[in-house]
Each structure stands twice: as C-alpha cells, then as structure tokens.
Scaffold this active site. Structure first.
Site, PDB file in Angstrom:
ATOM      1  CD  GLU A   1       7.154 -11.878  42.254  1.00 55.23           C
ATOM      2  OE1 GLU A   1       7.132 -12.892  41.566  1.00 55.23           O
ATOM      3  OE2 GLU A   1       7.495 -10.685  41.410  1.00 55.23           O
TER       4      GLU A   1
ATOM      5  CE  LYS B   1      10.841 -11.098  40.969  1.00 53.25           C
ATOM      6  NZ  LYS B   1      11.184 -11.813  39.843  1.00 53.25           N
TER       7      LYS B   1
HETATM    8  P1  13P Z   1       9.201  -7.952  36.143  1.00 54.54           P
HETATM    9  O1  13P Z   1      10.889  -7.473  36.590  1.00 54.54           O
HETATM   10  O2  13P Z   1       8.968  -7.781  34.850  1.00 54.54           O
HETATM   11  O3  13P Z   1       8.309  -7.084  37.092  1.00 54.54           O
HETATM   12  O4  13P Z   1       9.142  -9.483  36.560  1.00 54.54           O
HETATM   13  C1  13P Z   1       9.537 -10.068  37.574  1.00 54.54           C
HETATM   14  C2  13P Z   1       8.809 -11.107  37.962  1.00 54.54           C
HETATM   15  O5  13P Z   1       9.156 -12.407  37.970  1.00 54.54           O
HETATM   16  C3  13P Z   1       7.289 -11.142  38.112  1.00 54.54           C
HETATM   17  O6  13P Z   1       6.836 -12.069  38.707  1.00 54.54           O
END
Ligand code: 13P
Length: 342
Positions: free
Chosen positions: A177, A219
């Site tokens: 991510e 992600k």
């Molecule tokens: P949000 O959808 O609130 O951005 O959170 C996703 C997430 O896992 C951030 O690391």
C-alpha cells in the site's frame, strides 16, 4: 513457501463483487475515530466495536477479508471465539497489518518512511499460526512543495519490497500500500505524476528482489485533486486518470488491485470505484479495501451504546453492499437515496 495457498488466498481476496474491510486502525488512530463520537478508546470498547463489524449479518456476501490489527487478532467475540477463527468460519479471510507506522524520514522534512522490518520474519510465522493469510504494509507519500523526493519514494519502495519477500516466505499474501495522500492544494495532474513515479519505483523494486508478482495485491490510492485545490476533478476524470496510471505501471501478473478511501466522502469512494469498473478493460479485478468509507456510518450510529448495534450493523451492511455493487460496476446514486428513505 506454499505458492498454491497464496494463489488461493489472492484469488479469494478479489473474488467477484467482494472486497476487503480495513479494520486495522492502530490504537492511536482508533482513539481519534472514537473521540469523534465521544467513545473512550479502551481495549474492551475496541473489541466490542470490532465484534459489531465482524458479526454483521450478511457481511460475507460482500467482504472477502478483514485486515486486523495486532491487538484485534488476539481478541475474541463475547462468546469466546477468536476473531480470526470466527471470520474464517464465516468464509472471510483474516489478514494482519504488520507495519510499525509511518515515521518522519531523517534529512527529509515533511516526508515519512514506514518502519517495522526488524523481527518481521518471526512475527509473520506467529501471525500465520494465528490464521492470518494476508498482510498489509502502508507507505505514505506526501505531495507538497518539492516533495515527494526520489529518496522518499525509493526508501518506501524498498521497505515494501523487503516486507513482501518476508510475507511470501511465510506463505502470506502481501498487500503493498503506497498511499499518495490527498492532503494539500496540488492539482489532479500533479497527483497523477506522483502516482506514476511511486508505482513505477515500487514494481521495479519488487521485480529486482524476486518477489512473486502473482502473489501480491496492490492497495492503491486514487488519483484525486488535492483536498485544498479549487478544482476538484469530477468522478469520471478520477476514474480515467487512476485507470491510466495503473495500466502504465502495474504488471498484469498481479491478481488484483484494491483501493483505500483515504478521506474521500463515502459516496465518492463508491462512485469512483464504480466508474472504473464501468470503464472496464483492466487486466486485474478492481475492488475496495476501505476503512473510513465503510465504517464511518457504523461508528456514528453506534456511539459506544450496545442498544445501537443493530442500527450500526444495518448502516455498515448498506455501505458494504454499495461497494460490492461498485466492484461490479453496478452501483447507482439512486440506490443511496432508497437507503435514506428506508
Ligand atoms: P481508508 O479507507 O480510511 O483510507 O483506510 C484504508 C487503510 O487501510 C489505510 O491504510
């Protein structure tokens, strides 16, 4: 390393019409969220809140996996069933956030680098034994005057890569991510450029280190205008720019791409996902891995009161269903109005 297991895990995570619930808020983030509804962030309140989410009737129809925090994977339902076990029994894969958070990057004011690689191989084995089949590591890229720097993009890509290799050795599917923040006054064009540079660096690094791309889930953040920018790109433009940058940088070998909501409104997070799936033609399934855009309504309805659990679950179920439809490109705004009327 069980590649067959990782293939099955990755496929299940992005099964048609399903996405992930990110419920891995650290104690600090959880406190912030609870403060907004005047609920004290005690271990028991965090447990009760997570139980509300996980036991929502009908959830497995829309949610393939849940990302847990270290504290949560060790907690149980009030009937004494481990959360990971409970989820698995209901056809939902347990996942685990393993990073140690984004910290100030030395010599790079305003930028962050994510820590947590020390001892990670050992922790990963423990999480696998507790039932985790996928993991998450979040890197933060900030857009500002003369940032992000190349050094920040590369340091984060390297950490994401080392983490991915450690995951795969333990038969756990890594979610990578690299979140490009929407904070700031930058244009949507600038956001697209930064996404491109960040994703290019990440996939080069993963390839150089021999990480199996067939067993990695991305992600991604979406290419949106900076929150303070006067021109907010409309839904169709966000969808088009996000898809373009993904197609340019993300290998088709990946089993799937999931999105974070990052502070978008609930409805925008759904609308953007839906618009991308309506355009179609991407080599990977595109689905959600939202925390705020799934949970905000539930938290607001709950407010720490057991009497509100049913109402909160209904609100949460609705958002999960809307995002499931968006993952298939079948969502419409009128469905939201029907829910308000109901
Ligand atoms: P949000 O959808 O609130 O951005 O959170 C996703 C997430 O896992 C951030 O690391």
């Amino acid at each position: 390393m069980d590649t067959k297991l990782m293939t099955e895990t990755a496929r299940a995570m992005v099964a048609p019409g399903k996405g992930l619930l990110a419920a891995d808020e650290s104690a600090g983030t959880c406190k912030k969220r609870f403060d907004s509804v005047n609920v004290e962030s005690t271990e028991e309140n965090r447990r009760a809140y997570r139980e509300l989410l996980f036991t929502t009737p009908g959830l497995p129809e829309y949610v393939s996996g849940v990302i847990l925090f270290d504290e949560t994977i060790r907690q149980k339902t009030k009937d004494g069933v481990n959360f990971a076990e409970y989820l698995k029994k209901n056809g939902i894969l347990p996942g685990i956030k393993v990073d140690g958070g984004a910290h100030d990057m030395a010599l790079h004011p305003g930028e962050k680098v994510t820590e947590g690689l020390d001892g990670l191989a050992r922790r990963m084995q423990e999480y696998f034994a507790m039932g985790a089949r996928f993991a998450k590591w979040r890197a933060v890229i900030t857009i500002g005057e003369r940032i992000p720097s190349r050094a920040c993009i590369e340091a984060n890509a390297h950490a994401l890569t080392r983490y991915s290799a450690i995951c795969q050795e333990a038969s756990i599917v890594p979610i990578v991510e690299p979140e490009v923040l929407l904070d700031g006054n930058h244009t949507v064009e600038r956001s697209e450029e930064v996404h491109q540079a960040t994703l290019e660096a990440l996939f080069h690094s993963l390839e150089r280190h021999g990480v199996s791309l067939e067993h990695v889930i991305l992600k991604a953040s979406m290419v949106v205008s900076g929150k303070e920018n006067a021109r907010q790109a409309p839904v169709a433009e966000v969808a088009e720019r996000t898809l373009r940058v993904l197609k340019r940088t993300v290998p088709a070998a990946l089993p799937g791409v999931v999105f974070l909501s990052g502070g978008q409104t609930d409805e925008n997070a759904t609308a953007h996902l839906d618009a991308m799936n309506r355009i179609g033609g991407a080599p990977w399934p595109l689905t959600f891995s939202y925390s705020r855009a799934l949970q905000a309504v539930a938290l607001k309805a709950w407010r720490g009161n057991a009497a509100n659990v049913g109402t909160a679950q209904k609100a949460f179920h609705h958002r999960a269903k809307m995002n499931s439809l968006a993952a298939k490109g079948q969502w419409t705004r009128s469905l939201e109005k029907e829910a308000v009327a109901a």
